[in-house]
Scaffold this motif. Structure first.
Motif, PDB file in Angstrom:
ATOM      1  N   GLY A 126      22.507  58.610  31.686  1.00 49.76           N
ATOM      2  CA  GLY A 126      23.736  59.314  31.350  1.00 49.76           C
ATOM      3  C   GLY A 126      24.526  59.660  32.596  1.00 49.76           C
ATOM      4  O   GLY A 126      23.954  59.960  33.645  1.00 49.76           O
ATOM      5  N   ALA A 128      26.659  62.123  34.700  1.00 48.44           N
ATOM      6  CA  ALA A 128      26.811  63.579  34.788  1.00 48.44           C
ATOM      7  C   ALA A 128      27.977  63.933  35.705  1.00 48.44           C
ATOM      8  O   ALA A 128      27.955  63.631  36.898  1.00 48.44           O
ATOM      9  CB  ALA A 128      25.524  64.218  35.320  1.00 48.44           C
ATOM     10  N   CYS A 141      27.020  66.054  30.645  1.00 52.08           N
ATOM     11  CA  CYS A 141      26.331  64.772  30.509  1.00 52.08           C
ATOM     12  C   CYS A 141      26.109  64.504  29.015  1.00 52.08           C
ATOM     13  O   CYS A 141      25.593  65.365  28.316  1.00 52.08           O
ATOM     14  CB  CYS A 141      24.992  64.820  31.251  1.00 52.08           C
ATOM     15  SG  CYS A 141      24.097  63.247  31.330  1.00 52.08           S
ATOM     16  N   ASP A 142      26.627  63.409  28.521  1.00 51.32           N
ATOM     17  CA  ASP A 142      27.061  62.196  29.177  1.00 51.32           C
ATOM     18  C   ASP A 142      28.566  62.092  29.033  1.00 51.32           C
ATOM     19  O   ASP A 142      29.138  62.615  28.089  1.00 51.32           O
ATOM     20  CB  ASP A 142      26.334  61.016  28.523  1.00 51.32           C
ATOM     21  CG  ASP A 142      26.816  59.649  28.921  1.00 51.32           C
ATOM     22  OD1 ASP A 142      27.150  59.457  30.093  1.00 51.32           O
ATOM     23  OD2 ASP A 142      26.880  58.769  28.054  1.00 51.32           O
ATOM     24  N   ASN A 146      26.728  56.256  27.256  1.00 50.69           N
ATOM     25  CA  ASN A 146      26.085  56.022  25.961  1.00 50.69           C
ATOM     26  C   ASN A 146      26.904  56.687  24.859  1.00 50.69           C
ATOM     27  O   ASN A 146      26.941  57.907  24.762  1.00 50.69           O
ATOM     28  CB  ASN A 146      24.659  56.579  25.985  1.00 50.69           C
ATOM     29  CG  ASN A 146      23.887  56.270  24.712  1.00 50.69           C
ATOM     30  OD1 ASN A 146      24.328  55.513  23.851  1.00 50.69           O
ATOM     31  ND2 ASN A 146      22.699  56.850  24.606  1.00 50.69           N
ATOM     32  N   CYS A 149      24.415  57.917  20.731  1.00 50.47           N
ATOM     33  CA  CYS A 149      23.217  58.640  21.156  1.00 50.47           C
ATOM     34  C   CYS A 149      22.274  58.956  20.002  1.00 50.47           C
ATOM     35  O   CYS A 149      22.689  59.203  18.872  1.00 50.47           O
ATOM     36  CB  CYS A 149      23.608  59.947  21.835  1.00 50.47           C
ATOM     37  SG  CYS A 149      24.330  59.727  23.464  1.00 50.47           S
ATOM     38  N   ASN A 153      17.958  60.987  23.417  1.00 46.26           N
ATOM     39  CA  ASN A 153      18.859  60.756  24.546  1.00 46.26           C
ATOM     40  C   ASN A 153      19.521  62.053  24.981  1.00 46.26           C
ATOM     41  O   ASN A 153      19.551  62.389  26.166  1.00 46.26           O
ATOM     42  CB  ASN A 153      19.947  59.742  24.187  1.00 46.26           C
ATOM     43  CG  ASN A 153      19.410  58.419  23.693  1.00 46.26           C
ATOM     44  OD1 ASN A 153      19.950  57.829  22.756  1.00 46.26           O
ATOM     45  ND2 ASN A 153      18.338  57.920  24.296  1.00 46.26           N
ATOM     46  N   TYR A 157      19.263  64.182  28.429  1.00 41.69           N
ATOM     47  CA  TYR A 157      20.447  64.515  29.222  1.00 41.69           C
ATOM     48  C   TYR A 157      20.415  65.981  29.640  1.00 41.69           C
ATOM     49  O   TYR A 157      20.756  66.335  30.770  1.00 41.69           O
ATOM     50  CB  TYR A 157      21.732  64.243  28.434  1.00 41.69           C
ATOM     51  CG  TYR A 157      21.998  62.778  28.159  1.00 41.69           C
ATOM     52  CD1 TYR A 157      21.378  61.779  28.909  1.00 41.69           C
ATOM     53  CD2 TYR A 157      22.875  62.377  27.154  1.00 41.69           C
ATOM     54  CE1 TYR A 157      21.618  60.442  28.655  1.00 41.69           C
ATOM     55  CE2 TYR A 157      23.123  61.040  26.901  1.00 41.69           C
ATOM     56  CZ  TYR A 157      22.491  60.080  27.649  1.00 41.69           C
ATOM     57  OH  TYR A 157      22.735  58.757  27.401  1.00 41.69           O
ATOM     58  N   SER A 161      20.063  66.887  33.529  1.00 38.53           N
ATOM     59  CA  SER A 161      21.192  67.633  34.090  1.00 38.53           C
ATOM     60  C   SER A 161      20.756  68.988  34.616  1.00 38.53           C
ATOM     61  O   SER A 161      21.301  69.496  35.598  1.00 38.53           O
ATOM     62  CB  SER A 161      22.287  67.808  33.033  1.00 38.53           C
ATOM     63  OG  SER A 161      22.820  66.559  32.647  1.00 38.53           O
ATOM     64  N   GLY A 228      28.361  60.215  25.001  1.00 39.31           N
ATOM     65  CA  GLY A 228      29.343  59.686  25.931  1.00 39.31           C
ATOM     66  C   GLY A 228      30.757  59.620  25.410  1.00 39.31           C
ATOM     67  O   GLY A 228      31.718  59.809  26.168  1.00 39.31           O
ATOM     68  N   LEU A 285      24.606  58.593  37.910  1.00 41.48           N
ATOM     69  CA  LEU A 285      24.089  58.013  36.673  1.00 41.48           C
ATOM     70  C   LEU A 285      22.625  58.448  36.593  1.00 41.48           C
ATOM     71  O   LEU A 285      21.737  57.809  37.160  1.00 41.48           O
ATOM     72  CB  LEU A 285      24.215  56.494  36.686  1.00 41.48           C
ATOM     73  CG  LEU A 285      23.763  55.753  35.423  1.00 41.48           C
ATOM     74  CD1 LEU A 285      24.579  56.202  34.209  1.00 41.48           C
ATOM     75  CD2 LEU A 285      23.881  54.241  35.609  1.00 41.48           C
TER      76      LEU A 285
END
Length: 337
Positions: A126, A128, A141-142, A146, A149, A153, A157, A161, A228, A285
Motif C-alpha cells: 500500500g 502511504a 494508506c492506501d 490497491n 481491498c 489488506n 495497511y 502504517s 486505494g 510503498l
C-alpha cells in the motif's frame, strides 16, 4: 547506499528529475551513490547541460519509457527496457537499495511487486502518504496501489502504517482510524465492517474506530486506513482544496494595501511550505521487500531531492524489518479475513 531514480517518470521528466538528483548529490554521505535510469544519451546530455562533471552518480541505460496513461501490466510486458522495469530489476538483483519514481503509479506498483516481491506475510502493498496537519502529521494508506481491498489488506495497511508513523514520524503510539461514511459501528460496507473487527482484535494498535473524511483535518488520529480508490480521491481532493484556498488568500491580499500584504506574506509562505507535497518527497510503498518511493506525477527538482533523503531514512531505520517482525507476531492471518 545506492538509490535508483526513474529519470523519465513524471510530467517534468527528465529535466526536473535530473536536476533533483544533482541537487541531492552534495548532501549525500560518502558511501552513497545515485543511479539515474533512462535513455543514456538523453540523460547524459541533461547532466552536461547542468554543468555536472563528476560525482557519485551513474547513468543506467533504459531506452524505453512508460507513459502516464499506459496500461501498467501491458506496458511492462511490451517495454522490458523501460526505466521503471530496469529500475525494478536493479533492486531485485541487489544493485539498488532503494528506488524512486514519479512515473506511472500502476506500472511502479506492478513492477516493484513483481520483481522485488512483498515482505513475508504481506498480501498486498500500500502507498502511504503523509498529510501535514496543524495537530501533527497524518499517514493515509492506501492512496492508489490497491483499489479492490479485502479486510486483510486494510488490516495490514493499519499495522504497517503504524510501524511507519512510529519509526519515521516519531509518534510513540499512533492512533488508527478506519475511513467510513460514519463513526457508528453499523456504518460502512461489509469490507469496512470486517476490517473494523480485525483492527479492533489487535491489542498492539490504538484503534479508535470509524472516522469520516473531515476527521483527517481535526487531528483525531495519526493513521487513516482506506482502500486505494478512496485514498486517491482524498489525496487529490485535498491537494485541490489546499491550492484553491491559498489562491483565494493570495487574491484577497492583493486587493489590500501593499504594506499589509507584505506583512502577511512570510506567514502565508510558511503555512504553504508545510502543506506542499514537494517538501515531503515521495510516498513509501509499504509491504515491498525493499525501499520504494512513489512521487507525485508533477514532481519538481526539490521533490526528487527530498525523496532521496526520505528513501535514506526509510532504509536506515530498517522499516521493513520492523514491519516483518510486527506481522510475524500478529494473531490475524489470511484465513481470518
Amino acid at each position: 547506499m545506492r538509490i535508483a531514480i526513474d529519470a523519465m517518470g513524471g510530467d517534468y521528466a527528465p529535466d526536473e528529475i535530473v536536476a533533483g538528483a544533482v541537487e541531492a548529490i552534495n548532501q549525500l554521505d560518502k558511501d552513497d551513490e545515485l543511479l539515474l535510469v533512462g535513455p543514456q544519451e538523453l540523460i547524459q546530455a541533461k547532466l552536461d547541460g547542468l554543468g555536472f562533471k563528476k560525482g557519485p552518480l551513474t547513468v543506467v541505460d533504459a531506452p524505453d519509457v512508460i507513459g502516464m496513461d499506459e496500461s501498467p501490466v501491458d506496458s511492462l510486458r511490451s517495454k522490458p527496457k523501460s526505466s521503471i522495469a530496469v529500475m525494478a530489476k536493479l533492486a531485485k538483483h541487489g544493485q539498488a537499495d532503494a528506488v524512486i519514481s514519479a512515473g506511472n503509479t500502476g506500472a511502479c506498483v506492478a513492477a516493484f511487486q513483481m520483481r522485488m516481491r512483498t515482505l513475508p506475510g504481506v498480501n498486498r502493498p500500500g502507498i502511504a502518504v503523509v498529510f501535514p496537519m496543524s495537530a501533527g502529521p497524518v499517514t493515509i494508506c492506501d492512496v492508489g496501489a490497491n483499489i479492490a481491498c479485502k479486510p486483510i489488506n486494510l488490516y495490514q495497511y493499519g499495522l504497517m502504517s503504524s510501524v511507519y508513523a512510529k519509526a519515521i514520524l516519531g509518534i510513540a503510539r499512533p492512533r488508527v482510524g478506519l475511513m467510513s461514511i460514519g463513526q457508528e459501528d453499523a456504518k460502512g460496507n461489509e469490507v469496512v465492517k470486517r476490517t473494523r473487527e480485525l483492527l479492533r482484535s489487535d491489542p498492539r494498535m490504538d484503534f479508535i474506530g470509524n472516522i469520516e473524511g473531515r476527521d483527517i483535518f481535526r487531528g483525531v488520529c495519526d493513521v487513516v486506513v482506506c482502500e486505494g480508490f478512496v485514498g486517491n480521491v482524498i489525496l487529490k481532493l485535498t491537494e485541490g482544496a489546499v491550492d484553491g484556498l491559498f489562491r483565494a488568500i493570495k487574491q484577497e491580499l492583493m486587493q489590500e494595501k501593499a504594506r499589509l500584504a507584505l506583512k502577511f506574506k512570510p506567514i502565508i509562505m510558511r503555512v504553504y511550505q508545510k502543506h506542499d507535497y514537494n517538501e515531503y518527497g515521495g510516498a513509501p510503498l509499504l509491504g515491498i521487500n525493499g525501499t520504494a518511493l512513489i512521487c507525485h506525477g508533477s514532481s519538481k527538482s526539490r521533490t526528487i531531492r527530498n525523496a532521496v533523503f526520505a528513501a535514506k531514512k526509510c532504509h536506515t531505520q530498517r522499516i521493513n524489518d520492523k514491519i516483518t517482525e510486527c506481522l510475524s507476531e500478529a494473531r490475524v492471518r489470511t484465513s481470518d479475513a
